[in-house]
Design an enzyme around this catalytic site. Structure first.
Site, mmCIF file in Angstrom:
data_model
loop_
_atom_site.group_PDB
_atom_site.id
_atom_site.type_symbol
_atom_site.label_atom_id
_atom_site.label_comp_id
_atom_site.label_asym_id
_atom_site.label_seq_id
_atom_site.Cartn_x
_atom_site.Cartn_y
_atom_site.Cartn_z
ATOM 1 N N CYS A 106 -2.364 3.569 0.874
ATOM 2 C CA CYS A 106 -2.086 2.206 0.398
ATOM 3 C C CYS A 106 -0.587 1.881 0.389
ATOM 4 O O CYS A 106 -0.161 0.851 0.922
ATOM 5 C CB CYS A 106 -2.714 1.993 -0.975
ATOM 6 N N HIS A 134 -5.259 -4.276 2.321
ATOM 7 C CA HIS A 134 -4.903 -2.975 1.750
ATOM 8 C C HIS A 134 -5.627 -1.857 2.490
ATOM 9 O O HIS A 134 -6.548 -2.105 3.272
ATOM 10 C CB HIS A 134 -5.228 -2.937 0.253
ATOM 11 N N HIS A 185 -2.429 1.841 -7.016
ATOM 12 C CA HIS A 185 -2.887 1.228 -5.768
ATOM 13 C C HIS A 185 -2.100 -0.053 -5.529
ATOM 14 O O HIS A 185 -1.718 -0.759 -6.466
ATOM 15 C CB HIS A 185 -4.385 0.911 -5.823
#
Length: 360
Positions: free
Chosen positions: A275, A335, A323
């Protein structure tokens, strides 16, 4: 007499009927049940439902991603320690070369003095055929002696500095080994979590697995066809919302170009990403250098509220800031979710929202 009779009294024998028999049967059955359980032939644990597997897998992926960000941070520290160690060693080598040259010069000077015989200055003056010339030479020798003394002092200072550099290098090497051990621990944690998730998913049918892995991004898109107007079906088009500056627009465009790329933990592109690696690569393509980890990236710009979001803003999730995605407008982001899902567009509500940063 009483004790004598008691000693010879015969023990009474109980029959196996009635309560005693029932007790014996109960014990025997309990023992058999226990043996069956230990033999592994008892009732098996009920198979988890796909929903339960999904919940466990999602939790494992979240924990793995948190460990991945720690791994990425440790990797940065290892690289920095390696660079510092190389700089210290290179500088020590350069100074050692200069000291060796100075030592050779001092050695030549000492050898020359030895060959001259080392007569006392008064005797050399008395024996000289040209006293004036001798006095000129003596003054030069005195000056040379001062220069030699200064050279020795410089060499000693350089040797002390080299030893200091070597000491700093030893400290840096110890730090490097500590960082490498930390890196190894985080790697073990990541691979352990991912292996556990993989095992859980392998127990599902192909159809169940597709539902579970697809469910982590319900309503998401990876590769979408373009309409005649140039937008993606149901998705915000790159640049359709106004980015705060050209660098943000370029980062969004890069993220769109990587839709469908696989998630690989620790990867920063160009063909696979985790990520924070996707965010790093997207802004790198726009000429902006960002930190490697999510918990550092959130401080790489100006914090903005959710109502202020514009394309290119970094959006963060979970309380531990583990994240990150790139906002693209319309309440969505691009993402890199996890090993079961490629880079894709997803709604912000897919995960617990934690905040946003605008890279400036």
């Amino acid at each position: 007499m009483q004790s004598h009779v008691a000693a010879h009294r015969k023990p009474r024998h109980r029959s196996l009927g009635g309560h005693s028999a029932r007790t014996a049967v109960t014990i025997a059955l309990a023992g058999a049940a226990g043996a069956t359980a230990f033999d592994g032939t008892g009732h098996a644990e009920p198979k988890p439902t796909p929903a339960q597997v999904k919940a466990k897998v999602d939790k494992l992926y979240q924990e793995a991603e948190a460990a991945t960000e720690k791994y990425n941070g440790a990797q940065e520290k290892v690289s920095a320690a390696q660079r510092r160690l190389k700089t210290l060693r290179d500088e020590a080598a350069r100074r050692e070369a200069r000291v060796n040259t100075a030592r050779e010069a001092l050695g030549s000077m000492a050898a020359s003095q030895y060959r001259s015989g080392g007569l006392a200055p008064a005797m050399q003056l008395a024996l000289s055929d040209d006293p004036d010339h001798y006095l000129d030479n003596a003054a030069f020798a005195e000056r040379a002696g001062h220069r030699q003394s200064a050279a020795v002092t410089r060499v000693r200072k350089q040797l002390r500095e080299i030893e200091q550099l070597r000491g700093a290098a030893r400290v840096e090497l110890t730090s490097l080994k500590t960082r490498q051990a930390e890196l190894k621990r985080h790697k073990k944690t990541v691979t352990g979590k991912l292996d556990a998730a993989r095992r859980l998913l392998s127990e599902l049918t192909a159809e169940e697995r597709a539902r579970v892995t697809g469910g982590t991004g319900t309503g998401t898109e990876t590769r979408a066809s373009r309409t005649s107007t140039g937008t993606r079906d149901g998705l915000p088009a790159p640049g359709s919302a106004t980015a705060p500056h050209s660098r943000a627009a370029a980062a969004v465009s890069y993220a769109y170009s990587k839709l469908g790329s696989p998630y690989v933990w620790g990867a920063t592109g160009p063909n696979a990403f985790d990520c924070s690696g996707l965010v790093l690569a997207a802004y790198r393509s726009a000429g902006v250098s960002l930190p490697r980890t999510t918990y550092a990236q959130i401080d790489a710009g100006r914090r903005v509220s959710r109502s202020e979001l514009l394309p290119g803003d970094l959006v963060f999730f979970y309380s531990g800031i583990t994240h990150v995605g790139i906002y693209v407008g319309g309440g969505r982001m691009i993402h890199a979710p996890n090993p079961s899902a490629p880079v894709r567009v997803a709604p912000l509500d897919e995960m617990p929202y934690a905040g946003a940063t605008r890279v400036v």
